[in-house]
Design a protein around this motif. Sequence first.
Motif: not given
Length: 242
Positions: A118-128
């Motif tokens: 999700e190049p614009i929207w996903e918040y990558l904050l957790d390992t899953e």
Amino acid sequence: MRYLVLTDIHGNLAALQSVLADAQPFEGIWCLGDLVGYGPDPNEVIERLREFPLVSVLGNHDWGVLGRVDPHIFNPDARHAMLWARGELETENRRFLAGLPAGIEVEGYVLVHASLREPIWEYLLDTESARKNFAFHDFQTAFVGHTHIPLIFELVEPAKDVRVLQPDWNEPLQLDGRRLIINPGSVGQPRDGDPRAAYGILDTEARTFSFHRVAYAIEITQERMRARGLPQRLIDRLEIGR
Ligand code: ZN
């Protein structure tokens, strides 16, 4: 080559200027998006970046300023600042932003604003969510921004577990033989409790990446925001780094 890797400048020229001075020497800039939005200097930030050899992708706020998304998906303060920047943006700078891709691969490194899938929207904050992104695309090192939090995700083979590493400030992180998603943190609106501007240096010969922080004149940016009638909450958060 030594590249300055930065993201989430958000129209904060004072922060960008301090980063550019502190990061020297470098041969080019790789920008992970959100050049504009929130801050008082959208035109100046774009023009300053373009003085250097520059590779950049688009962020969600850039999309918003370009009018590609419904402004109501942003919170009221972000929306206010975004609509203000939309009115300010000069034609040439708008054209430049509009020509940027959502993601790009350069010299074998993947650059996206939010995440691979999700190049614009996903918040990558957790390992899953990081694990799903390692599975989604066969990259070695990917650079992301968007969360405004400096962080490293590493895929641990063969178990396919993901571990989170905290930045070891100013120390080179070896990239060879591992799969990593690296967020250098935000230049113009840090949210990890440290109000200093964050950036990274990629050395493509040594195959290392290092995280850095530099103080900047926050009060200058705050003053410019006040003069432009930007929301008080956005002005206040700069000095606490949240
Ligand atoms: Zn951002």
